[in-house]
Design a protein around this motif. Structure first.
Motif: not given
Ligand code: GAP
Length: 532
Positions: A323-326, A408-410, A430-431
């Motif tokens: 998840x991007x920090x931003x 859902x966030x991913x 996806x990572x």
């Protein structure tokens, strides 16, 4: 934890603070309820259905609101999220133990925890349309023209609710032929309306006043019956949080293990809430999974520092899985509004397609739960701390995360559209650690047995360690696109060079589409290195 002002006990944070106040302070926490007005959300929901990530429950019977099924890709993604959390939270730490408690427990647990008495949302019914709403998500305002109230408007909580309310007020003014200046609207939650206003506020369903009921508490726990008797003594509940299973077993873990303060107990499992308005796809559903950890600390510990450490740990973990920090934020619940047992609560929020919302709640619950269970069960919840030679009921820091909400966030963070060779493509970035399939193995041609055989050999070798996908049919470009769309980080193509020349295979990167040739040994080493 930032959901419902009236909710007890997990909502420690927001109690005493109305949604209106919270909205005033942080409009960013507002959610857009209608996914059909949200192209990004529609694209994600469409992809989830088309590629077998998530289906509506009971779809063949028209669906069942608030329940979802996870298809072949969804179940892999979800499992990878849970495995990553468990590995990092339990296996790679010396101070945290795991637990798997039953979903149905003695109803006495839910009485002690306060859920029977207070785990509720305020709801309101429209008698005309039979629609039911969360009263804290229904907003209203008097419409005042030249100091005279000419009527009321109502809207459901939404990013555009202020504009919608303004449009309704102007319409009402025109309809009534009122002349003069329209005063600015003051939207308030329906929970704050005076009893005399209930009759005057229009229903969002019909647009007419007179059909809304006063708000009343609606307990969110699903009831069931246990045993052969069907009287009130048989009533039990599907757990609304996994946390109480941890508190109820805390003494078992202390007595049977070698834990010493501070230590944690972690659990992953299903939770059930009869949400009045399940919405935003799997963001708020009626059956979901939680990953919760109760971290038991000394009452004298520097709980503020430990709380901060856990917030940082949780944030870093989210970043580590892609998840991007931003897209992450923090919602600190105001101190003066915390309930008596909560010393501090911070939500890690995420920029969902429908607005910034709570993803992971990290609460300092004090000794509330253990003290309640000591009082109600008569069993001591004290622990003896060797280092200080003292006995006490520990305090608790609780990071509580929903698996489905994380999923859902991913999905939202990974969903990407770009152009390759002049063609539009959609891909899931996806990572690699959480991607449903890590690798796809593709023989260039399916009607060349020697290619297929060599590709199968490599596929079998990879499969021993990593999830791999076999795809032999279709043009190679189309097969790449299929893998991009489900987020497979690497494709391996076996071609004539592999069998006739140097034995190397082509490794294609999902995000850059770059290709390079590797020997089998190099390929296996590369995958082991990338997928820890
Ligand atoms: N034990 C504390 C507790 O349950 P909560 O804020 O009510 O706290 C924790 O829930 C997390 O569970 C939330 O941050 C969210 O990620 C997830 N969650 C809560 N209700 C949910 C629902 N109806 N659907 C999906 N996820 C939910």
């Amino acid at each position: 934890m930032g959901r419902v002002p009236t909710r007890f006990p997990a909502q420690a944070s927001a109690e005493g603070l109305t949604r209106t106040e919270r909205l005033g302070m942080k409009t960013r926490l507002m959610a857009k309820s209608k996914t059909s007005q949200n192209p990004l959300m529609d694209a994600i929901v469409g992809l989830c259905k088309r590629r077998g990530f998530i289906f509506q429950s009971s779809e063949i019977y028209g669906g069942y609101n608030g329940f979802f099924d996870f298809g072949p890709l969804g179940v892999e993604l979800k499992k990878n999220l849970k495995d990553a959390w468990w590995e990092d939270m339990v296996h790679r730490r010396d101070d945290i133990e795991g637990l798997d408690s039953s979903i149905i427990m003695s109803p006495k647990i839910w009485e002690a925890s306060g859920h029977v008495g207070g785990f509720s949302d305020p709801m309101v019914d429209c008698k005309a349309s039979k629609m039911r709403y969360r009263a804290d998500q229904l907003f209203y305002s008097p419409v005042i023209v030249d100091n005279t109230t000419i009527g009321y408007v109502s809207v459901l909580e939404d990013q555009s609710m202020e504009a919608d309310a303004q449009a309704s007020a102007e319409k009402l003014k025109r309809k009534q032929g009122a002349q003069g200046e329209l005063a600015p609207l003051a939207l308030k939650e329906y929970t704050e309306a005076n009893p005399s206003e209930y009759e005057l506020i229009p229903s969002p369903a019909t647009g007419e006043p007179g059909s809304l009921t006063p708000p009343r508490d609606f307990n969110l726990m699903f009831e069931t019956k246990v045993g052969a008797l069907s009287d009130s003594t048989a009533i039990a509940y599907l757990r609304p949080e996994t946390a109480q299973g941890i508190f109820a077993n805390y003494k078992n873990v202390v007595d049977t293990g070698r834990v010493k303060i501070p230590f944690g107990i972690a659990q992953i499992g299903k939770a059930f809430r009869n949400e009045i308005t399940p919405r935003n796809f799997i963001f708020r559903s009626r059956e979901f999974e939680q990953m919760e950890m109760e971290y038991f600390i000394s009452p004298d510990a520097d709980w503020k520092a430990m709380h901060r450490e856990w917030i940082d740990w949780c944030k870093n973990w989210l970043i580590s899985i892609g998840l991007p920090e931003s897209m992450l934020g923090e919602d600190v619940h105001p101190q003066d509004k915390l309930s008596h047992y909560s010393r501090g609560t911070t939500d890690i929020t995420f920029q969902f397609p429908f607005g910034e919302q709570e993803l992971w709640g990290i609460a300092c619950r004090g000794d509330f739960d253990l003290s309640q269970h000591q009082k109600h069960s008569g069993k001591s919840m004290e622990i003896f701390d060797e280092s200080t030679k003292s006995k006490f009921i520990p305090h608790v820091i609780e990071p509580a995360l929903g698996v489905d909400r994380l999923l859902l966030a991913v999905l939202s963070a990974a969903f990407t559209e770009d152009e390759v060779g002049g063609e539009k493509r959609s891909l899931m970035k996806f990572h690699p650690r959480i991607a449903p399939y890590k690798v796809a193995v593709l023989p260039l041609l399916k009607n060349k047995p020697e290619l297929v055989e060599r590709a199968r050999e490599i596929y079998r070798k990879i499969q021993r360690k990593h999830t791999a996908f076999w795809d032999a049919s279709g043009a190679i470009g189309r097969r790449y696109r299929r893998m991009d769309e489900i987020g497979t980080p690497w494709c391996i193509t076996i071609d004539f060079d592999t069998i006739e020349k140097d034995g190397t295979v082509t490794l294609r990167d999902r995000d850059t589409t770059e290709q390079r040739r590797l020997s089998e040994e190099e390929l296996l080493a590369f995958l082991d290195d990338q997928l820890f």
